[in-house]
Design an enzyme around this catalytic site. Structure first.
Site, PDB file in Angstrom:
ATOM      1  N   GLN A 163      72.579  24.465  58.081  1.00 44.92           N
ATOM      2  CA  GLN A 163      72.244  24.064  59.043  1.00 44.92           C
ATOM      3  C   GLN A 163      72.909  23.499  60.241  1.00 44.92           C
ATOM      4  O   GLN A 163      73.962  23.364  59.956  1.00 44.92           O
ATOM      5  CB  GLN A 163      70.495  23.378  58.746  1.00 44.92           C
ATOM      6  N   ASP A 169      70.202  19.288  46.648  1.00 44.45           N
ATOM      7  CA  ASP A 169      68.418  19.743  46.255  1.00 44.45           C
ATOM      8  C   ASP A 169      67.545  18.598  45.692  1.00 44.45           C
ATOM      9  O   ASP A 169      67.878  17.936  44.363  1.00 44.45           O
ATOM     10  CB  ASP A 169      69.041  21.042  45.474  1.00 44.45           C
ATOM     11  N   ASP A 217      60.606  13.260  54.055  1.00 44.18           N
ATOM     12  CA  ASP A 217      60.800  13.084  55.614  1.00 44.18           C
ATOM     13  C   ASP A 217      62.040  14.521  55.595  1.00 44.18           C
ATOM     14  O   ASP A 217      63.339  14.151  55.891  1.00 44.18           O
ATOM     15  CB  ASP A 217      62.324  11.846  55.214  1.00 44.18           C
ATOM     16  N   HIS A 246      58.967   6.413  61.767  1.00 42.24           N
ATOM     17  CA  HIS A 246      58.960   6.301  60.644  1.00 42.24           C
ATOM     18  C   HIS A 246      58.392   5.091  60.091  1.00 42.24           C
ATOM     19  O   HIS A 246      57.964   4.985  59.028  1.00 42.24           O
ATOM     20  CB  HIS A 246      60.682   5.332  60.676  1.00 42.24           C
ATOM     21  N   ASP A 276      68.945  10.177  57.494  1.00 42.59           N
ATOM     22  CA  ASP A 276      68.786   9.538  58.199  1.00 42.59           C
ATOM     23  C   ASP A 276      68.504   7.772  58.457  1.00 42.59           C
ATOM     24  O   ASP A 276      69.321   7.039  59.023  1.00 42.59           O
ATOM     25  CB  ASP A 276      68.226   9.852  59.973  1.00 42.59           C
ATOM     26  N   GLU A 302      68.836  13.037  49.976  1.00 43.39           N
ATOM     27  CA  GLU A 302      69.222  14.871  50.716  1.00 43.39           C
ATOM     28  C   GLU A 302      70.422  15.252  50.524  1.00 43.39           C
ATOM     29  O   GLU A 302      70.970  15.388  49.896  1.00 43.39           O
ATOM     30  CB  GLU A 302      70.243  13.423  52.226  1.00 43.39           C
ATOM     31  N   PRO A 362      64.804  25.395  55.518  1.00 43.00           N
ATOM     32  CA  PRO A 362      65.531  24.800  53.577  1.00 43.00           C
ATOM     33  C   PRO A 362      64.815  24.575  52.575  1.00 43.00           C
ATOM     34  O   PRO A 362      65.109  24.479  51.706  1.00 43.00           O
ATOM     35  CB  PRO A 362      66.777  24.303  53.356  1.00 43.00           C
TER      36      PRO A 362
END
Length: 290
Positions: A31, A138, A161, A62, A86, A106, A168
């Site tokens: 991305q 993944d 999140d 959050h 993040d 992530e 994706p």
């Protein structure tokens, strides 16, 4: 004067922030990631032109994604964050003293690198805590591997999140993946995820809720306004046993006190019931029972 940073959440809607300044743009294998500085919300980052997190209002998203589900569980020990590069979700989970393990799965290492550098207040050093394990790759593959471990991995909390379903992350918003996920969730676990705006994404939200209700006995929706997203934003908590909407303000206050959680900036026991209450106009917009 810099041009405005504009977002288009649906074909017939546009909003944005005036005088935004681009700090960095990276095209990763997955991305395009951009870091912006804005007068209104400070530093923020986008993925493929979509707003993800800002320094000034990340706590709204959050805190709602983590604490209602975590407080519904009597003693959460292990949590899985899908996405969350993040670090904001992990940071909120670490507020619960019983948490012994947090896995952040992530997809994109560049998200972690850029937000670590440019959005330090979001992660708050969460990845330095020994209880937090960062797995780059993944998320579906991580869950599949966790299913096959000898002793079996069990999580009390799961936080989606992630980017929206048309991204994706599409394969994670499916009944098939929910079935896999349940195999790594403890018996009284809860899953939290964001759904979108009822004004921009009503068909998508209705579809997500339908799939969730086919997989989990209890699905409770929440909504709160998130400035970065330009709208009322909906989330959900799904579980086989837990019902966060049924928690009273006094019970929540007791659990927050017992866990020594204070100084939250958005979520508190007085807000809780309102989070789980949807206006009639929103229910009509979605055309489904919330």
């Amino acid at each position: 004067m810099n041009p405005p940073l504009l977002f288009q959440p649906s074909p017939d809607a546009v909003y944005g922030f005036a005088n935004a300044r681009l700090i960095e743009r990276v095209a990763s294998p997955y991305q395009t990631i951009e870091i912006w500085d804005t007068p209104q919300l400070g530093r923020l980052f986008t993925l493929d032109g979509r707003p993800m997190t800002s320094a000034a209002d990340e706590f709204i998203y959050h805190e709602c994604m983590v604490h209602p589900a975590a407080l519904a569980h009597p003693d959460p020990r292990a949590a899985l964050v899908l996405g969350g590069g993040d670090g904001g979700g992990a940071r909120q989970l670490l507020r619960h003293p019983g948490i012994e393990r947090i896995v952040v799965a992530e997809l994109d290492a560049e998200v972690v690198r850029l937000t670590l550098e440019h959005l330090p207040d979001v992660h708050g050093g969460a990845f330095d805590d020994p209880r937090v394990e960062l797995v780059i790759g993944d998320a579906a593959q991580y869950v599949a591997a966790a299913m096959s471990t000898a002793e079996g991995t069990r999580f009390d909390l799961v936080v989606f999140d992630l980017t929206p379903p048309d991204s994706p992350a599409a394969g994670l918003y499916t009944p098939a993946f929910y079935a896999q996920l349940k195999r790594v969730m403890s018996a009284d676990a809860a899953l939290s995820l964001h759904l979108g705006s009822p004004y921009f994404h009503a068909p998508r939200i209705a579809g997500l809720l339908g799939d969730l209700r086919g997989a989990f006995a209890t699905v409770c929706t929440m909504s709160t306004f998130v400035p970065l997203y330009g709208s009322l934003w909906m989330m959900a908590v799904a579980s086989g046993t837990l019902d966060p909407a049924a928690l009273t303000a006094s019970t929540l206050a007791d659990r927050l006190a017992a866990r020594r959680i204070d100084a939250l900036r958005h979520y508190d026991p007085a807000l809780h019931a309102g989070l789980f209450s949807a206006a009639r106009s929103v229910r009509d917009k979605l055309g489904c029972v919330l």
